[in-house]
Motif scaffolding. Structure first.
Motif, PDB file in Angstrom:
ATOM      1  N   ASN A 104       0.839  -1.197   0.000  1.00 57.33           N
ATOM      2  CA  ASN A 104       0.000   0.000   0.000  1.00 57.33           C
ATOM      3  C   ASN A 104       0.874   1.247   0.000  1.00 57.33           C
ATOM      4  OD1 ASN A 104      -3.096  -0.479   0.419  1.00 57.33           O
ATOM      5  ND2 ASN A 104      -2.075  -2.028   1.696  1.00 57.33           N
ATOM      6  N   GLY A 105       0.452   2.260  -0.763  1.00 57.55           N
ATOM      7  CA  GLY A 105       1.167   3.534  -0.790  1.00 57.55           C
ATOM      8  C   GLY A 105       1.262   4.089  -2.192  1.00 57.55           C
ATOM      9  N   GLU A 106       2.008   5.183  -2.321  1.00 54.50           N
ATOM     10  CA  GLU A 106       2.126   5.858  -3.611  1.00 54.50           C
ATOM     11  C   GLU A 106       3.588   6.044  -4.007  1.00 54.50           C
ATOM     12  OE1 GLU A 106       0.001   9.535  -3.241  1.00 54.50           O
ATOM     13  OE2 GLU A 106      -1.954   8.597  -3.541  1.00 54.50           O
ATOM     14  N   LYS A 107       3.845   5.879  -5.277  1.00 51.54           N
ATOM     15  CA  LYS A 107       5.170   6.109  -5.846  1.00 51.54           C
ATOM     16  C   LYS A 107       5.067   7.183  -6.926  1.00 51.54           C
ATOM     17  CE  LYS A 107       7.658   2.932  -3.702  1.00 51.54           C
ATOM     18  NZ  LYS A 107       8.857   3.248  -2.902  1.00 51.54           N
ATOM     19  N   TRP A 108       6.167   7.911  -7.102  1.00 50.27           N
ATOM     20  CA  TRP A 108       6.203   9.066  -7.993  1.00 50.27           C
ATOM     21  C   TRP A 108       7.316   8.899  -9.024  1.00 50.27           C
ATOM     22  CZ3 TRP A 108       3.757  13.216  -9.698  1.00 50.27           C
ATOM     23  CH2 TRP A 108       4.480  14.289 -10.229  1.00 50.27           C
ATOM     24  N   PHE A 109       7.042   9.324 -10.249  1.00 48.91           N
ATOM     25  CA  PHE A 109       8.017   9.275 -11.343  1.00 48.91           C
ATOM     26  C   PHE A 109       8.526   7.854 -11.577  1.00 48.91           C
ATOM     27  CE2 PHE A 109      10.328  12.588 -13.873  1.00 48.91           C
ATOM     28  CZ  PHE A 109       9.251  13.442 -13.973  1.00 48.91           C
ATOM     29  N   SER A 110       7.589   6.919 -11.594  1.00 47.29           N
ATOM     30  CA  SER A 110       7.918   5.523 -11.894  1.00 47.29           C
ATOM     31  C   SER A 110       7.984   5.364 -13.414  1.00 47.29           C
ATOM     32  CB  SER A 110       6.867   4.593 -11.296  1.00 47.29           C
ATOM     33  OG  SER A 110       6.917   4.627  -9.889  1.00 47.29           O
ATOM     34  N   THR A 111       9.182   5.470 -13.941  1.00 41.64           N
ATOM     35  CA  THR A 111       9.369   5.492 -15.390  1.00 41.64           C
ATOM     36  C   THR A 111       8.860   4.208 -16.041  1.00 41.64           C
ATOM     37  OG1 THR A 111      11.287   6.920 -15.145  1.00 41.64           O
ATOM     38  CG2 THR A 111      11.098   5.729 -17.211  1.00 41.64           C
ATOM     39  N   ASN A 112       8.114   4.380 -17.125  1.00 43.33           N
ATOM     40  CA  ASN A 112       7.560   3.291 -17.936  1.00 43.33           C
ATOM     41  C   ASN A 112       6.387   2.585 -17.288  1.00 43.33           C
ATOM     42  OD1 ASN A 112       9.212   3.679 -20.083  1.00 43.33           O
ATOM     43  ND2 ASN A 112      10.549   1.952 -19.671  1.00 43.33           N
ATOM     44  N   ALA A 113       5.785   3.198 -16.261  1.00 48.12           N
ATOM     45  CA  ALA A 113       4.678   2.529 -15.574  1.00 48.12           C
ATOM     46  C   ALA A 113       3.575   2.120 -16.548  1.00 48.12           C
ATOM     47  CB  ALA A 113       4.116   3.441 -14.484  1.00 48.12           C
ATOM     48  N   ARG A 114       3.253   2.980 -17.495  1.00 48.02           N
ATOM     49  CA  ARG A 114       2.122   2.687 -18.379  1.00 48.02           C
ATOM     50  C   ARG A 114       2.451   1.678 -19.470  1.00 48.02           C
ATOM     51  NH1 ARG A 114       2.311   5.803 -23.065  1.00 48.02           N
ATOM     52  NH2 ARG A 114       3.959   7.364 -23.116  1.00 48.02           N
ATOM     53  N   HIS A 115       3.749   1.392 -19.665  1.00 50.83           N
ATOM     54  CA  HIS A 115       4.155   0.409 -20.672  1.00 50.83           C
ATOM     55  C   HIS A 115       4.603  -0.907 -20.054  1.00 50.83           C
ATOM     56  CE1 HIS A 115       3.862   3.341 -23.823  1.00 50.83           C
ATOM     57  NE2 HIS A 115       4.802   4.107 -23.311  1.00 50.83           N
ATOM     58  N   ALA A 116       4.814  -0.923 -18.742  1.00 58.88           N
ATOM     59  CA  ALA A 116       5.487  -2.053 -18.105  1.00 58.88           C
ATOM     60  C   ALA A 116       4.604  -3.295 -18.006  1.00 58.88           C
ATOM     61  CB  ALA A 116       5.956  -1.654 -16.708  1.00 58.88           C
ATOM     62  N   SER A 117       5.236  -4.440 -18.179  1.00 60.52           N
ATOM     63  CA  SER A 117       4.574  -5.717 -17.917  1.00 60.52           C
ATOM     64  C   SER A 117       4.726  -6.112 -16.453  1.00 60.52           C
ATOM     65  CB  SER A 117       5.172  -6.817 -18.803  1.00 60.52           C
ATOM     66  OG  SER A 117       4.874  -6.570 -20.164  1.00 60.52           O
ATOM     67  N   PHE A 118       5.748  -5.560 -15.797  1.00 62.33           N
ATOM     68  CA  PHE A 118       5.898  -5.779 -14.355  1.00 62.33           C
ATOM     69  C   PHE A 118       6.627  -4.588 -13.732  1.00 62.33           C
ATOM     70  CE2 PHE A 118       9.793  -7.552 -16.123  1.00 62.33           C
ATOM     71  CZ  PHE A 118      10.777  -7.165 -15.225  1.00 62.33           C
ATOM     72  N   PHE A 119       6.403  -4.424 -12.434  1.00 59.64           N
ATOM     73  CA  PHE A 119       7.028  -3.362 -11.656  1.00 59.64           C
ATOM     74  C   PHE A 119       7.986  -3.997 -10.645  1.00 59.64           C
ATOM     75  CE2 PHE A 119       3.020  -1.934 -13.154  1.00 59.64           C
ATOM     76  CZ  PHE A 119       3.029  -0.555 -13.247  1.00 59.64           C
ATOM     77  N   ILE A 120       9.108  -3.348 -10.405  1.00 58.31           N
ATOM     78  CA  ILE A 120       9.944  -3.703  -9.260  1.00 58.31           C
ATOM     79  C   ILE A 120       9.733  -2.601  -8.232  1.00 58.31           C
ATOM     80  CG2 ILE A 120      12.288  -3.998  -8.410  1.00 58.31           C
ATOM     81  CD1 ILE A 120      13.010  -5.323 -11.025  1.00 58.31           C
ATOM     82  N   VAL A 121       9.091  -2.956  -7.128  1.00 60.90           N
ATOM     83  CA  VAL A 121       8.637  -1.981  -6.141  1.00 60.90           C
ATOM     84  C   VAL A 121       9.479  -2.085  -4.868  1.00 60.90           C
ATOM     85  CG1 VAL A 121       6.669  -1.137  -4.801  1.00 60.90           C
ATOM     86  CG2 VAL A 121       6.288  -2.169  -7.058  1.00 60.90           C
ATOM     87  N   MET A 122       9.980  -0.953  -4.409  1.00 54.80           N
ATOM     88  CA  MET A 122      10.751  -0.881  -3.170  1.00 54.80           C
ATOM     89  C   MET A 122       9.818  -0.403  -2.059  1.00 54.80           C
ATOM     90  SD  MET A 122      14.383   1.075  -2.763  1.00 54.80           S
ATOM     91  CE  MET A 122      15.453   0.891  -1.344  1.00 54.80           C
ATOM     92  N   ALA A 123       9.680  -1.210  -1.005  1.00 51.73           N
ATOM     93  CA  ALA A 123       8.712  -0.889   0.037  1.00 51.73           C
ATOM     94  C   ALA A 123       9.273  -1.218   1.417  1.00 51.73           C
ATOM     95  CB  ALA A 123       7.417  -1.669  -0.191  1.00 51.73           C
ATOM     96  N   VAL A 124       8.739  -0.557   2.437  1.00 52.49           N
ATOM     97  CA  VAL A 124       9.129  -0.807   3.821  1.00 52.49           C
ATOM     98  C   VAL A 124       8.449  -2.091   4.279  1.00 52.49           C
ATOM     99  CG1 VAL A 124       9.096   0.058   6.189  1.00 52.49           C
ATOM    100  CG2 VAL A 124       9.363   1.659   4.277  1.00 52.49           C
ATOM    101  N   SER A 125       9.249  -3.099   4.592  1.00 52.39           N
ATOM    102  CA  SER A 125       8.694  -4.374   5.043  1.00 52.39           C
ATOM    103  C   SER A 125       8.847  -4.576   6.544  1.00 52.39           C
ATOM    104  CB  SER A 125       9.357  -5.538   4.294  1.00 52.39           C
ATOM    105  OG  SER A 125      10.767  -5.469   4.408  1.00 52.39           O
ATOM    106  N   ASN A 126       9.716  -3.793   7.166  1.00 54.48           N
ATOM    107  CA  ASN A 126       9.897  -3.862   8.622  1.00 54.48           C
ATOM    108  C   ASN A 126      10.205  -2.459   9.142  1.00 54.48           C
ATOM    109  OD1 ASN A 126      10.479  -4.337  11.283  1.00 54.48           O
ATOM    110  ND2 ASN A 126      11.947  -5.984  10.903  1.00 54.48           N
ATOM    111  N   PRO A 127       9.185  -1.731   9.630  1.00 46.71           N
ATOM    112  CA  PRO A 127       9.405  -0.355  10.084  1.00 46.71           C
ATOM    113  C   PRO A 127      10.123  -0.264  11.423  1.00 46.71           C
ATOM    114  CG  PRO A 127       7.137  -0.999  10.464  1.00 46.71           C
ATOM    115  CD  PRO A 127       7.773  -2.136   9.725  1.00 46.71           C
ATOM    116  N   ASP A 128      10.369  -1.391  12.073  1.00 50.58           N
ATOM    117  CA  ASP A 128      10.950  -1.378  13.415  1.00 50.58           C
ATOM    118  C   ASP A 128      12.472  -1.467  13.414  1.00 50.58           C
ATOM    119  OD1 ASP A 128       8.373  -1.286  14.516  1.00 50.58           O
ATOM    120  OD2 ASP A 128       8.198  -3.482  14.392  1.00 50.58           O
ATOM    121  N   VAL A 129      13.079  -1.572  12.246  1.00 45.92           N
ATOM    122  CA  VAL A 129      14.541  -1.625  12.177  1.00 45.92           C
ATOM    123  C   VAL A 129      15.046  -0.471  11.323  1.00 45.92           C
ATOM    124  CG1 VAL A 129      14.559  -4.128  12.451  1.00 45.92           C
ATOM    125  CG2 VAL A 129      14.508  -3.148  10.145  1.00 45.92           C
TER     126      VAL A 129
END
Length: 438
Positions: free
Chosen positions: A161-186
């Motif tokens: 969940n969340g928003e990303k900005w200036f994700s180049t090729n988003a509208r053409h992409a077959s897949f995204f590589i998304v960087m996200a916070v998976s452990n906010p406690d470290v």
């Protein structure tokens, strides 16, 4: 021994690339739209045979190893190749090294599982699909310590969940590589993960595709949408656990692997852009007549030519030296300050050369019938992409300053009276002996 020549066999390849790009590829920039739009059947029909020519020459995806269909070239060879490819918007795609796909392919090759490689890497390497690297955020920019996009484990899935900005090729992409916070406690550098997210996954919304600078909203050169930098919203986007790229918490290390070489490639492509501006500047200087003769006879013009030539050559040598250091050390961390220096110099050189060329062309130069304004905007974009210039200056300064230690003496080491006193003390016996001899 220092060498400033390319080995003859590779120079032969570069000569072929130079001719091929000039005569065949560069004209495509005027007749085709977006290289990343794989649904454009007309464009794909035209470029597919050209890709086959490149493959036949052994020049396809040269940044990857032979096991992935590339040549495994080091950074120096890649730099010399990209110096030519940078002249055309279509050339990198035809040579299988277009960003962001090239960087995404690199991290999939390094960190992907066999299943991930089969599903995503192989068609990406074939040029059949495009990909998107979704990292930057609206508030946090490119600073991972400020990221808010969350990935939460839910049974056998991750939910993003969340928003990303200036994700180049988003509208053409077959897949995204998304960087996200998976452990906010470290620590942020250990608490983020990367995920492969298929484009058809429910919950992905492209809010809009922002243009750059003065580009008209959502309007391409041939009447279609061309803007490539998506504002993307992820709402309860559910991906299987086997779509985690690398290990949990590995995102920062993966990102650094992706960015190091890419900055060198961007730099050499920028050399090509700057040289194009320089060639146009010089052509205008010898062609345009004033009341007293050609512009080239005026000292202010000569100053622009001299400054531009020096800027380009200094920048090119810095990039090639950095590429050589990467090849030598095989470790981006050991070349961190050099890469930062390249990144700092890159937008400044392109901007300054393009601006000088613009001025020499007068009102024609500032019009949209010449490429200079676009080049200057590109320079500003490059000053932000892959880390802002200001951040790289801080990195460079810190790396340099670590090589120095503070003095413990009252005056600094360059204090002339102190140096003079030390010199006299060191040579006292000799000076007394020479004085006695006189």
């Amino acid at each position: 021994m220092w060498e400033f020549e390319t080995d003859p066999a590779y120079q032969e390849q570069l000569d072929w690339v130079d001719t091929f790009v000039r005569d065949v590829v560069e004209p495509l920039d005027f007749v085709l739209d977006n290289p990343f739009d794989k649904r454009d059947s007309r464009a794909q029909a035209i470029v597919r045979p050209l890709k086959e020519e490149v493959k036949a020459r052994g020049l396809w995806a040269c940044h990857l190893g032979p096991e992935l269909g590339g040549q495994g070239y080091g950074q120096v060879r890649l730099a010399l190749l990209n110096e030519i490819l940078g002249r055309s918007r279509w050339a990198p795609s035809i040579f299988g090294c277009q960003a962001p796909d090239s960087g995404n392919a690199e991290i999939l090759a390094h960190f992907g599982t066999p299943e991930q490689k089969a599903r995503y890497l192989e068609p990406l390497l074939e040029g059949d699909i495009a990909s998107c690297y979704s990292m930057t955020e609206p508030r946090g920019g490119a600073d991972p310590t400020l990221f808010t996009v969350r990935a939460v484990r839910d049974g056998g899935d991750w939910v993003i969940n969340g928003e990303k900005w200036f994700s180049t090729n988003a509208r053409h992409a077959s897949f995204f590589i998304v960087m996200a916070v998976s452990n906010p406690d470290v620590d942020a550098y250990k608490g983020m993960s990367m995920f492969i997210v298929p484009a058809e996954t429910p919950g992905i919304t492209i809010v809009r595709n922002p243009g750059v600078a003065t580009e008209p909203p959502e309007q391409g050169s041939l009447g279609g949408v061309r803007h490539d930098h998506g504002y993307v919203r992820y709402t309860d986007v559910r991906v299987p656990a086997d779509h985690l790229l690398g290990g949990e918490g590995d995102a920062f290390a993966i990102a650094q692997t992706r960015l190091g070489g890419g900055r060198v490639h961007h730099a050499m492509r920028t050399v090509a852009l700057a040289r194009h501006a320089f060639d146009l500047l010089c052509e205008r200087a010898v062609s345009r007549q004033t009341r007293t003769g050609p512009l080239a006879s005026l000292q202010m013009t000569q100053e622009k030519v001299a400054d531009s030539w020096i800027d380009i050559e200094c920048f090119r040598l810095l990039v090639l030296r950095t590429a050589w250091l990467i090849d030598k050390h095989k470790d981006y961390r050991k070349v961190r300050k050099d890469i930062s220096a390249v990144k700092v110099m890159l937008p400044r050189v392109l901007h300054d050369v393009a601006q000088r060329a613009l001025r020499i062309h007068g009102s024609l130069g500032v019009s949209n019938e010449m490429p200079f304004v676009s080049m200057m905007v590109t320079a500003e974009a490059l000053g932000i992409a892959d880390g802002p210039t200001e951040v790289h200056k801080v990195t460079l300064a810190r790396q340099v300053l670590r090589q120095y230690t503070p003095v413990e003496t009252l005056f600094p080491s360059g204090h002339l009276p102190t140096l003079r006193e030390q010199a006299f003390a060191a040579f006292a016996d000799r000076l007394e002996h020479e004085a006695a001899e006189l």
